[in-house]
Design an enzyme around this catalytic site. Structure first.
Site, PDB file in Angstrom:
ATOM      1  CD  GLU A 196      -3.112  -0.612   1.583  1.00 33.55           C
ATOM      2  OE1 GLU A 196      -2.895  -0.203   2.751  1.00 33.55           O
ATOM      3  OE2 GLU A 196      -4.130  -1.224   1.403  1.00 33.55           O
ATOM      4  CD  GLU A 383      -4.351  -6.162   2.043  1.00 31.51           C
ATOM      5  OE1 GLU A 383      -5.076  -5.574   3.497  1.00 31.51           O
ATOM      6  OE2 GLU A 383      -2.688  -5.871   1.938  1.00 31.51           O
TER       7      GLU A 383
HETATM    8  C1  BG6 Z   1      -4.658  -2.681   4.035  1.00 30.48           C
HETATM    9  C2  BG6 Z   1      -3.714  -3.428   4.931  1.00 30.48           C
HETATM   10  O1  BG6 Z   1      -4.807  -1.514   5.181  1.00 30.48           O
HETATM   11  O2  BG6 Z   1      -5.801  -3.366   5.093  1.00 30.48           O
HETATM   12  C3  BG6 Z   1      -3.969  -4.203   6.329  1.00 30.48           C
HETATM   13  O3  BG6 Z   1      -2.108  -3.480   3.775  1.00 30.48           O
HETATM   14  C4  BG6 Z   1      -4.550  -4.313   6.616  1.00 30.48           C
HETATM   15  O4  BG6 Z   1      -2.437  -4.120   6.696  1.00 30.48           O
HETATM   16  C5  BG6 Z   1      -6.014  -4.187   5.729  1.00 30.48           C
HETATM   17  O5  BG6 Z   1      -4.735  -5.144   7.698  1.00 30.48           O
HETATM   18  C6  BG6 Z   1      -7.269  -4.033   6.751  1.00 30.48           C
HETATM   19  O6  BG6 Z   1      -7.098  -3.383   7.447  1.00 30.48           O
HETATM   20  P1  BG6 Z   1      -7.648  -3.108   9.133  1.00 30.48           P
HETATM   21  O7  BG6 Z   1      -7.273  -1.902   9.478  1.00 30.48           O
HETATM   22  O8  BG6 Z   1      -9.153  -3.234   9.311  1.00 30.48           O
HETATM   23  O9  BG6 Z   1      -6.641  -4.174   9.376  1.00 30.48           O
END
Ligand code: BG6
Length: 488
Positions: A196, A383
């Protein structure tokens, strides 16, 4: 038709939220080790000490005093220290990934497990740890997909060099890359440089003390040079390496058909296209150069930087996709809602998760199309997922139908992007395939996994792993190469 053969179905995690073992096996400290837990209402805090000995803290993301160094308070709970303990559970966890039929597993290497200070000293024990992990994955035919740097900044580099604001950090990062590329060249083919890259700012991820834009963009320039050099180096070490970039893709819609709103959305989307333009096309886009001019931001480049960036373009784009956002013209009021590490205008057409993130599967198809049309390189959804409160029933079962429903819609959207729009999509690794600590809030109760981990927000629990309902469902999805999405 449908998902191509060899599609990389899998799951994703990151060391700072999953691995733990923060003082074990010769690992050095990273900035994220000094960040407390929180929740949806309570911000995570950075604990530090000034050089005159004062211990203090600021909200994560705010500026630190210039002379502050990261500091771990003895009476404070820091969720990353143990996280969900992959460090001691890797064998068991990988067996569960294999049981689901994973073809790939995205993970990050902890920079300070390899180079404890972030400098040019190597910790053999750290290298050996990941050797075992990769060997275990390969034993099951699971392709490792490695993020070289997922948010963790060596504390020593933050304390002594102001992190990525210094040119020296490029050199240290490349030493780390060279070390892992050489060591794992026959085990890992898929790499990503910075997780990111478009949302990195401040001390926690860039190691910079200030929140000044000039300093942030200088640091970002150093990331671009470092990433481009890493791509070139990786390809020299093994020409078969596939080295990608990684962006947090938040698609922004205009709040209305008012041209001012359309322009506001264009500008918001450019914020992420800037990072892809540099890393895929190999040059700073005109709109960003103009913005720098207007704001008086001057990027200090060394001779040859432009050529390095041109030469070191990436092989694919990896991206996270959780939600979309809305932009409105200046002066127009909009109700703000919480988003992925930011606040965004509310979209009245979309439902939100328990954490307020707008759920938008069609947005994923749009994102894939927009990216593929503009860049024409393979795409990888590295993701995606639903952070939710999970209930353990009396019989131990966890019936996460809401998660299944979320994935059904997002997988169908990816299929449409492939079948109807001709997008070259190579894989899908849902986030936190096993429960891990939330990056935004530091909580355990915000869970994404197919696998439940018994641990609460105070670090209490047995760490026992159990299969949620979505575990068997995802297994069936992989088995059918994305054809059977039904939830019986
Ligand atoms: C992304 C990141 O922003 O979202 C992760 O690459 C992160 O590290 C994921 O965990 C989800 O966000 P959160 O705040 O729900 O953990």
């Amino acid at each position: 038709m449908g998902f191509p053969e060899g599609f990389l179905w899998g799951g994703a995690t990151a060391a700072n939220q999953y691995e733990g073992g923060y003082r074990e096996g010769g690992r050095g400290l990273s900035t994220l080790d000094a960040i407390t837990g929180g929740d949806i209402h309570t911000p995570r805090m950075v604990t530090f000490k000034t050089k005159d000995g004062k211990v203090d803290s600021v909200k994560n993301g705010e500026a630190l005093p210039e002379n502050a160094i990261g500091y771990i308070k003895e009476d404070q709970y820091y969720p990353s220290h143990i996280a969900t303990d992959f460090y001691h559970h890797w064998k068991e966890d990988i067996a569960l990934f294999a049981e689901m039929g994973f073809k790939s597993y995205r993970m990050s290497i902890s920079w300070t497990r390899i180079c404890p200070n972030g400098t040019k000293e190597v910790n053999e024990e750290g290298l050996a740890f990941y050797d075992q992990v990769f060997d275990e994955l390969l034993k099951y035919g699971i392709e490792p997909v490695v993020t070289i740097n997922h948010f963790d900044m060596p504390m020593h580099l933050a304390d002594n060099f102001d992190g990525w604001s210094s040119r020296e950090t490029i050199d240290y990062f490349l030493f780390y890359c060279e070390t892992i590329f050489n060591r794992y060249k026959d085990k890992v083919k898929y790499w990503m440089t910075f997780n990111e890259i478009n949302i990195l700012r401040s001390w926690n991820t860039l190691g910079i003390h200030s929140t000044d834009e000039q300093i942030r963009y200088q640091a970002v320039h150093h990331l671009f040079v470092a990433s481009a050099k890493a791509v070139e180096l990786g390809h020299q070490i093994n020409p078969d390496f596939q080295i990608g970039m990684m962006v947090c893709y938040i698609l922004t819609y205009p709040g209305s058909s008012h041209p001012g709103d359309i322009l506001a959305a264009l500008q918001a989307n450019r914020e992420l296209e800037f990072f892809m333009d540099v890393q895929v096309k190999g040059e700073y886009p005109a709109f960003k150069l103009k913005e720098f001019e207007r704001k008086g931001i001057e990027i200090k480049k060394e001779p040859g930087d432009d050529e390095i960036i041109k030469k070191g373009t990436v092989d694919y784009i990896g991206f996270s996709y959780y939600m979309s956002a809305v932009a409105v013209r200046e002066g127009e009021d909009a109700e703000l809602v919480i988003g992925n590490q930011m606040k965004v205008a509310k979209n009245p057409h979309l439902e939100t998760s328990d954490w307020g993130w707008a759920i938008d599967p069609t947005g994923l198809r749009i994102a894939l199309s927009k990216m593929y049309d503009r860049y024409k390189v393979p795409l990888f959804v590295v993701e995606n997922g639903l952070g939710a409160y999970d209930e353990v029933e009396e019989d131990g079962s966890i019936n996460d139908d809401y998660r299944i429903e979320y994935f059904q819609k997002h997988i169908a959207a990816m299929k449409d992007a492939i079948e109807l729009d001709g997008v070259d999509l190579i894989g899908f690794t849902p986030w936190g395939c096993i429960d891990i600590v939330s990056a935004g809030t530091g909580e355990m109760k915000k869970r994404y996994g197919f696998i439940y981990v018994d641990l609460d927000d105070d670090g209490e629990g047995t760490m026992t792993r159990s299969r949620k309902k979505s575990f068997d469902w995802y297994k069936q999805v992989i088995e059918s190469n994305g054809e059977n999405l039904s939830n019986n």
